[in-house]
Structure formats: C-alpha cells, structure tokens
Design a protein around this motif. Structure first.
Motif, PDB file in Angstrom:
ATOM      1  N   ALA A  39      30.432  88.652  -5.185  1.00 32.64           N
ATOM      2  CA  ALA A  39      31.280  88.185  -6.289  1.00 32.64           C
ATOM      3  C   ALA A  39      30.903  88.879  -7.592  1.00 32.64           C
ATOM      4  N   VAL A  40      29.628  88.897  -7.903  1.00 37.19           N
ATOM      5  CA  VAL A  40      29.173  89.534  -9.140  1.00 37.19           C
ATOM      6  C   VAL A  40      29.427  91.044  -9.087  1.00 37.19           C
ATOM      7  N   THR A  41      29.184  91.647  -7.936  1.00 34.05           N
ATOM      8  CA  THR A  41      29.423  93.081  -7.793  1.00 34.05           C
ATOM      9  C   THR A  41      30.906  93.404  -7.946  1.00 34.05           C
ATOM     10  N   ALA A  42      31.770  92.540  -7.425  1.00 34.48           N
ATOM     11  CA  ALA A  42      33.216  92.743  -7.572  1.00 34.48           C
ATOM     12  C   ALA A  42      33.621  92.721  -9.041  1.00 34.48           C
ATOM     13  N   ILE A  43      33.076  91.780  -9.789  1.00 35.60           N
ATOM     14  CA  ILE A  43      33.393  91.690 -11.217  1.00 35.60           C
ATOM     15  C   ILE A  43      32.906  92.934 -11.955  1.00 35.60           C
ATOM     16  N   LEU A  44      31.702  93.376 -11.633  1.00 31.93           N
ATOM     17  CA  LEU A  44      31.161  94.578 -12.278  1.00 31.93           C
ATOM     18  C   LEU A  44      31.985  95.815 -11.927  1.00 31.93           C
ATOM     19  N   CYS A  45      32.420  95.910 -10.671  1.00 28.56           N
ATOM     20  CA  CYS A  45      33.269  97.044 -10.267  1.00 28.56           C
ATOM     21  C   CYS A  45      34.605  97.015 -11.005  1.00 28.56           C
ATOM     22  N   ALA A  46      35.190  95.832 -11.166  1.00 32.78           N
ATOM     23  CA  ALA A  46      36.471  95.719 -11.880  1.00 32.78           C
ATOM     24  C   ALA A  46      36.305  96.137 -13.339  1.00 32.78           C
ATOM     25  N   LEU A  47      35.230  95.690 -13.977  1.00 31.63           N
ATOM     26  CA  LEU A  47      34.977  96.093 -15.367  1.00 31.63           C
ATOM     27  C   LEU A  47      34.760  97.601 -15.477  1.00 31.63           C
ATOM     28  N   ALA A  48      34.007  98.160 -14.538  1.00 29.46           N
ATOM     29  CA  ALA A  48      33.763  99.602 -14.545  1.00 29.46           C
ATOM     30  C   ALA A  48      35.057 100.371 -14.271  1.00 29.46           C
ATOM     31  N   ALA A  49      35.931  99.817 -13.423  1.00 27.26           N
ATOM     32  CA  ALA A  49      37.210 100.473 -13.129  1.00 27.26           C
ATOM     33  C   ALA A  49      38.068 100.559 -14.390  1.00 27.26           C
ATOM     34  N   PHE A  50      38.127  99.471 -15.141  1.00 29.31           N
ATOM     35  CA  PHE A  50      38.903  99.502 -16.383  1.00 29.31           C
ATOM     36  C   PHE A  50      38.284 100.463 -17.393  1.00 29.31           C
ATOM     37  N   THR A  51      36.968 100.540 -17.405  1.00 33.88           N
ATOM     38  CA  THR A  51      36.301 101.479 -18.304  1.00 33.88           C
ATOM     39  C   THR A  51      36.655 102.919 -17.934  1.00 33.88           C
ATOM     40  N   ALA A  52      36.580 103.244 -16.648  1.00 35.40           N
ATOM     41  CA  ALA A  52      36.936 104.593 -16.207  1.00 35.40           C
ATOM     42  C   ALA A  52      38.405 104.886 -16.487  1.00 35.40           C
ATOM     43  N   LEU A  53      39.268 103.885 -16.284  1.00 35.72           N
ATOM     44  CA  LEU A  53      40.688 104.081 -16.578  1.00 35.72           C
ATOM     45  C   LEU A  53      40.904 104.354 -18.063  1.00 35.72           C
ATOM     46  N   SER A  54      40.127 103.691 -18.909  1.00 34.11           N
ATOM     47  CA  SER A  54      40.281 103.916 -20.349  1.00 34.11           C
ATOM     48  C   SER A  54      39.918 105.350 -20.728  1.00 34.11           C
ATOM     49  N   TYR A  55      38.951 105.928 -20.026  1.00 30.36           N
ATOM     50  CA  TYR A  55      38.618 107.337 -20.265  1.00 30.36           C
ATOM     51  C   TYR A  55      39.708 108.256 -19.707  1.00 30.36           C
ATOM     52  N   ALA A  56      40.282 107.877 -18.571  1.00 34.09           N
ATOM     53  CA  ALA A  56      41.329 108.702 -17.958  1.00 34.09           C
ATOM     54  C   ALA A  56      42.552 108.799 -18.863  1.00 34.09           C
ATOM     55  N   ILE A  57      42.917 107.696 -19.517  1.00 35.86           N
ATOM     56  CA  ILE A  57      44.142 107.716 -20.328  1.00 35.86           C
ATOM     57  C   ILE A  57      43.958 108.428 -21.662  1.00 35.86           C
ATOM     58  N   LYS A  58      42.755 108.893 -21.918  1.00 33.93           N
ATOM     59  CA  LYS A  58      42.578 109.748 -23.095  1.00 33.93           C
ATOM     60  C   LYS A  58      43.247 111.097 -22.886  1.00 33.93           C
ATOM     61  N   GLY A  59      43.446 111.481 -21.615  1.00 31.24           N
ATOM     62  CA  GLY A  59      44.030 112.781 -21.347  1.00 31.24           C
ATOM     63  C   GLY A  59      45.242 112.750 -20.434  1.00 31.24           C
ATOM     64  N   ILE A  60      45.527 111.575 -19.846  1.00 31.93           N
ATOM     65  CA  ILE A  60      46.686 111.426 -18.972  1.00 31.93           C
ATOM     66  C   ILE A  60      47.567 110.339 -19.577  1.00 31.93           C
ATOM     67  N   GLN A  61      48.866 110.528 -19.516  1.00 32.63           N
ATOM     68  CA  GLN A  61      49.779 109.522 -20.062  1.00 32.63           C
ATOM     69  C   GLN A  61      49.498 108.163 -19.416  1.00 32.63           C
ATOM     70  N   LEU A  62      49.546 107.115 -20.216  1.00 30.47           N
ATOM     71  CA  LEU A  62      49.245 105.771 -19.744  1.00 30.47           C
ATOM     72  C   LEU A  62      50.121 105.383 -18.560  1.00 30.47           C
ATOM     73  N   SER A  63      51.432 105.619 -18.665  1.00 28.39           N
ATOM     74  CA  SER A  63      52.332 105.206 -17.589  1.00 28.39           C
ATOM     75  C   SER A  63      52.006 105.920 -16.283  1.00 28.39           C
ATOM     76  N   VAL A  64      51.646 107.175 -16.356  1.00 31.72           N
ATOM     77  CA  VAL A  64      51.315 107.931 -15.158  1.00 31.72           C
ATOM     78  C   VAL A  64      49.966 107.490 -14.603  1.00 31.72           C
TER      79      VAL A  64
END
Length: 110
Positions: A39-64
């Motif tokens: 459970a705790v690992t799932a929450i940490l993975c979800a938070l890390a996923a959003f963090t990585a996505l936030s870096y991705a959208i610095k160079g890729i359009q948000l919708s894409v």
C-alpha cells in the motif's frame, strides 16, 4: 505530428508510465490497503509517477503526454491484471482497449 522535443522528455514519460503501472499492480497486491508495504509503495509510486509526468510535460504537450500516459498505463495495467491475477475481459473490454490504443495513436498524429 509532435513538435520537436528533447529525448529526455520521452524518458520521463516512460518512467511515469512504468511507475503508474507499478502503483496499480501494488494497489491490487495491497488487498484494499490491508497489506501495508504494498500500500505504501503504491502511494509512493503514484507520487513519483506524477513527478515524472510533470517533468515530461516540460517538453511534450500536456494533452499528448497525458493521453499517452493514461492510455498506455491503462492498457499495460489491463495486461498485467490478465497475466498476474487471472482477470478476464469480455469482448467489449477488448474493444475498449483497442479504441484506447487507436485514440493514443490519433493523439500522436494530431
């Protein structure tokens, strides 16, 4: 077509997708958050996923980026559910997955 972007943004998107899939599988393994470590690992993975996505959208359009992240994550999670947990999809479920894949491909070329 997608505008030019640095390959690092694709890497961040791939990491975000992998972490989202891990979070979903771990959530299932947590048995409704009764098992603490998954459970705790799932929450940490979800938070890390959003963090990585936030870096991705610095160079890729948000919708894409969000479309690819959500679509690929959903399809891969469904495949993991089938292979790891013996879940089954009816024909309409398979059709839905196909339509999601088609949508992600169309987004890429929009």
């Amino acid at each position: 077509m997608l505008p030019d972007f640095a390959p690092i943004h694709l890497l961040y998107l791939a990491i975000a997708i992998a972490l989202e899939i891990a979070a979903n599988v771990l959530m299932k393994c947590s048995e409704g958050f009764r098992r603490k470590l998954p459970a705790v690992t799932a929450i940490l993975c979800a938070l890390a996923a959003f963090t990585a996505l936030s870096y991705a959208i610095k160079g890729i359009q948000l919708s894409v980026a969000y479309g690819i992240w959500g679509g690929v994550g959903l399809i891969a999670t469904a495949i993991f559910g089938i292979t790891l947990f013996g879940e089954r999809l009816r024909p309409t479920g398979w059709l839905g997955l196909f339509l999601i894949m088609a949508g992600v491909v169309l987004l890429k070329f929009s």
